[in-house]
Scaffold this motif. Structure first.
Motif, short mmCIF file in Angstrom:
data_model
loop_
_atom_site.label_atom_id
_atom_site.label_comp_id
_atom_site.label_asym_id
_atom_site.label_seq_id
_atom_site.Cartn_x
_atom_site.Cartn_y
_atom_site.Cartn_z
N ARG A 55 -2.42 2.75 15.93
CA ARG A 55 -2.85 1.72 16.89
C ARG A 55 -1.83 0.60 17.07
O ARG A 55 -2.18 -0.54 17.31
N GLY A 56 -0.55 0.93 16.90
CA GLY A 56 0.49 -0.06 17.15
C GLY A 56 0.56 -1.21 16.17
O GLY A 56 1.14 -2.26 16.47
N LYS A 57 -0.01 -1.05 14.99
CA LYS A 57 0.03 -2.13 13.99
C LYS A 57 1.47 -2.31 13.50
O LYS A 57 2.19 -1.33 13.28
N GLN A 58 1.85 -3.56 13.30
CA GLN A 58 3.21 -3.83 12.87
C GLN A 58 3.26 -4.29 11.42
O GLN A 58 2.58 -5.23 11.03
N VAL A 59 4.09 -3.59 10.68
CA VAL A 59 4.21 -3.83 9.24
C VAL A 59 5.05 -5.09 9.00
O VAL A 59 6.10 -5.27 9.61
N SER A 60 4.54 -5.97 8.11
CA SER A 60 5.27 -7.22 7.82
C SER A 60 6.42 -6.96 6.84
O SER A 60 6.44 -5.93 6.16
N ASP A 61 7.34 -7.91 6.76
CA ASP A 61 8.48 -7.77 5.83
C ASP A 61 8.02 -7.63 4.37
O ASP A 61 8.54 -6.76 3.64
N PRO A 62 7.07 -8.48 3.90
CA PRO A 62 6.63 -8.30 2.50
C PRO A 62 6.01 -6.92 2.25
O PRO A 62 6.19 -6.33 1.18
N MET A 63 5.31 -6.38 3.26
CA MET A 63 4.71 -5.04 3.11
C MET A 63 5.81 -3.99 2.97
O MET A 63 5.76 -3.11 2.11
N LEU A 64 6.83 -4.12 3.84
CA LEU A 64 7.92 -3.14 3.82
C LEU A 64 8.69 -3.21 2.50
O LEU A 64 9.06 -2.19 1.92
N GLN A 65 8.86 -4.44 2.02
CA GLN A 65 9.55 -4.64 0.75
C GLN A 65 8.80 -3.95 -0.39
O GLN A 65 9.40 -3.24 -1.22
N LEU A 66 7.49 -4.16 -0.42
CA LEU A 66 6.66 -3.55 -1.48
C LEU A 66 6.70 -2.02 -1.38
O LEU A 66 6.75 -1.32 -2.40
N ALA A 67 6.70 -1.51 -0.15
CA ALA A 67 6.77 -0.06 0.06
C ALA A 67 8.10 0.49 -0.46
O ALA A 67 8.13 1.53 -1.13
N LYS A 68 9.18 -0.23 -0.19
CA LYS A 68 10.50 0.22 -0.66
C LYS A 68 10.57 0.23 -2.18
O LYS A 68 11.08 1.16 -2.79
N GLU A 69 10.03 -0.83 -2.79
CA GLU A 69 10.04 -0.92 -4.26
C GLU A 69 9.32 0.27 -4.89
O GLU A 69 9.62 0.69 -5.99
N ASN A 70 8.32 0.80 -4.17
CA ASN A 70 7.50 1.87 -4.73
C ASN A 70 7.78 3.24 -4.13
O ASN A 70 7.05 4.20 -4.39
N GLY A 71 8.83 3.31 -3.29
CA GLY A 71 9.23 4.60 -2.72
C GLY A 71 8.20 5.21 -1.80
O GLY A 71 8.02 6.43 -1.78
N ILE A 72 7.52 4.37 -1.00
CA ILE A 72 6.50 4.87 -0.08
C ILE A 72 7.06 4.84 1.35
O ILE A 72 7.48 3.79 1.84
N ALA A 73 7.07 6.00 2.02
CA ALA A 73 7.58 6.07 3.40
C ALA A 73 6.62 5.36 4.35
O ALA A 73 5.40 5.44 4.18
N ILE A 74 7.18 4.63 5.33
CA ILE A 74 6.36 3.86 6.26
C ILE A 74 6.68 4.25 7.70
O ILE A 74 7.85 4.20 8.12
N ILE A 75 5.63 4.63 8.43
CA ILE A 75 5.77 5.00 9.84
C ILE A 75 4.81 4.14 10.67
O ILE A 75 3.64 3.98 10.30
N GLU A 76 5.31 3.59 11.78
CA GLU A 76 4.44 2.90 12.73
C GLU A 76 4.26 3.81 13.94
O GLU A 76 5.24 4.38 14.43
#
Lengths: 136, 126
Positions: free
Chosen positions: B71-92
């Protein structure tokens, strides 16, 4: 091995960081990944309960050769009716908590399902104590 | 199915993919994190419209390797940072939860198993 974490009520941005730290510690040991996941889910549900309902709390984790023993104690409003709180779907969560994707009344039943022993006590107006054990 | 293929199918933007190759076999669509925590999530993609830090944290705790925000949700910088720290792929993705789910199902991803089954698996691993 004993570790203690502080949990701040209402701090949704840090909520889950204690459980995350324990999960990372457990992953370093030779423990089955699904067991690590089960423990992480129990701790995360318990930690988010403190964040969602209490003022502040502590999570004391004791990792032993036979299993993990955790006590989560908080200062907060406590639980009026523990039997009711254990029912699936019962929740007193605020709208803010629900907007975060929680507060559906699944937390405590999910903790009970995933741990080997669970003891929940509470004094309304003072706080809540949850003691859990997961065997390795 | 690898992360790049998932991204193509949902016409998404791949914001982060961990170095380690990851192959997903199933997907789970929910905006309720309490429900995510009730199911077996190994090698599972989380499809959600709930765009908060706790979405990433829930994925980490559940061993989820990839999240598709619909639904076009936009991931914030802190969310992306936490995803990177934990090796989780992120797709919008701009598609709805229904369409993302439908397309991935059509391409062979399965539904998740009830956690009950995974406990048996865990006992086997012991």
């Amino acid at each position: 091995m004993r570790i203690e974490y502080h949990i701040e009520g209402g701090d949704f941005s840090s909520g889950g960081s204690a459980s995350s730290a324990v999960r990372k510690t457990l992953k370093q040991f030779n423990i089955a990944p699904l067991l690590v996941r089960r423990i992480a889910v129990v701790l995360y549900e318990a930690e988010m309960n403190v964040v969602a309902h209490a003022y502040h709390g502590t999570m004391t984790v004791d990792i032993r050769p036979t299993g993990i023993h955790v006590v989560i104690e908080d200062s907060g409003p406590g639980i009026e009716d523990i039997d009711k709180a254990m029912e699936e779907g019962f929740s007193t969560a605020t709208d803010e908590v629900r907007q975060m994707g929680f507060g559906a009344g699944m937390g405590l039943p999910n903790i009970r399902k995933n741990c080997d022993e669970m003891k929940l006590t509470s004094t309304p107006g003072e706080g809540t104590r949850l003691e859990i054990q997961v065997n390795f | 199915m690898n992360i790049e293929r998932v991204n193509e199918i949902v016409e998404g933007t791949l914001l982060f993919a961990p170095d380690a190759a990851c192959s997903c076999e199933s997907a789970f669509a929910s905006d309720l994190m309490s429900d995510v925590l009730r199911y077996y999530m190994e090698n599972t993609i989380l499809i959600t419209g709930l765009c908060t830090l706790q979405t990433i944290r829930t994925a980490e705790i559940s061993n989820i390797p990839c999240i598709v925000f619909a639904r076009g949700k936009q991931v914030s910088d802190p969310m992306l940072q936490l995803a990177k720290e934990n090796g989780i792929a992120i797709i919008e993705s701009g598609l709805t939860l229904f369409e993302v789910s439908g397309r991935l199902y059509q391409h062979g991803l399965k539904s998740v198993q009830e956690y009950l089954h995974s406990k048996k698996e865990e006992d086997r691993q012991r």
